[in-house]
Write an enzyme that holds these catalytic residues in place. Structure first.
Site, PDB file in Angstrom:
ATOM      1  N   HIS A  22       0.964  -0.994   0.133  1.00 16.83           N
ATOM      2  CA  HIS A  22      -0.249  -0.339  -0.118  1.00 16.83           C
ATOM      3  C   HIS A  22       0.897   1.300  -0.026  1.00 16.83           C
ATOM      4  CE1 HIS A  22      -3.226   2.925   0.968  1.00 16.83           C
ATOM      5  NE2 HIS A  22      -2.711   2.815   1.391  1.00 16.83           N
ATOM      6  N   HIS A  41       1.103   4.201  -2.946  1.00 16.63           N
ATOM      7  CA  HIS A  41       0.613   5.736  -2.717  1.00 16.63           C
ATOM      8  C   HIS A  41       1.408   5.991  -2.757  1.00 16.63           C
ATOM      9  CE1 HIS A  41      -2.152   8.144  -0.122  1.00 16.63           C
ATOM     10  NE2 HIS A  41      -1.484   8.320   0.453  1.00 16.63           N
ATOM     11  N   GLN A  66       4.388   1.457  -0.818  1.00 19.52           N
ATOM     12  CA  GLN A  66       4.750   1.796  -2.395  1.00 19.52           C
ATOM     13  C   GLN A  66       3.682   2.131  -3.775  1.00 19.52           C
ATOM     14  OE1 GLN A  66       7.969   1.565  -1.122  1.00 19.52           O
ATOM     15  NE2 GLN A  66       8.263   0.896  -3.093  1.00 19.52           N
TER      16      GLN A  66
END
Length: 111
Positions: free
Chosen positions: A79, A83, A81
């Site tokens: 998540h 984001h 990465q």
């Protein structure tokens, strides 16, 4: 166990700084739509500062892994990465949109 907690904190730093960067960039875009280009430029710079913090944390995690530190890959890491990647992409697009708004503003003033 403290090492795992430290990694989780670093992951949250990526998420937090990446999110702050994206939010600030959208604020910059709003200012550009209002014609306040000086403030928009300042906000884009602030977005890049947060983005750099997130990227620095990501780089530290990558270097730690390269140097042999082992840690479990998690959905939270994925998540973070995702984001960060999304924030980088959106900020790049927002910068181009602000350039277009500046150009439109210049052209309208000439007309």
């Amino acid at each position: 166990m403290s090492e795992v907690r430290n990694i989780e904190m670093e992951i949250f730093e990526i998420i937090s700084n990446g999110g702050n960067a994206k939010s600030t960039a959208y604020e910059a875009l709003s200012k550009a739509h209002e014609g306040n280009f000086a403030e928009a430029d300042q906000l884009v710079e602030a977005a890049h500062q947060d983005l750099n913090k997130a990227h620095k944390t990501q780089t530290q995690l990558i270097q730690a892994e390269i140097n042999g530190d082992k840690f479990e890959k998690s959905l939270l890491m994925i998540h973070a990465q995702d984001h960060l990647m999304t924030s980088i992409s959106e900020i790049s697009l927002i910068e181009q949109m602000i350039k277009m708004l500046k150009r439109i503003d210049e052209l309208e003033k000439r007309a």
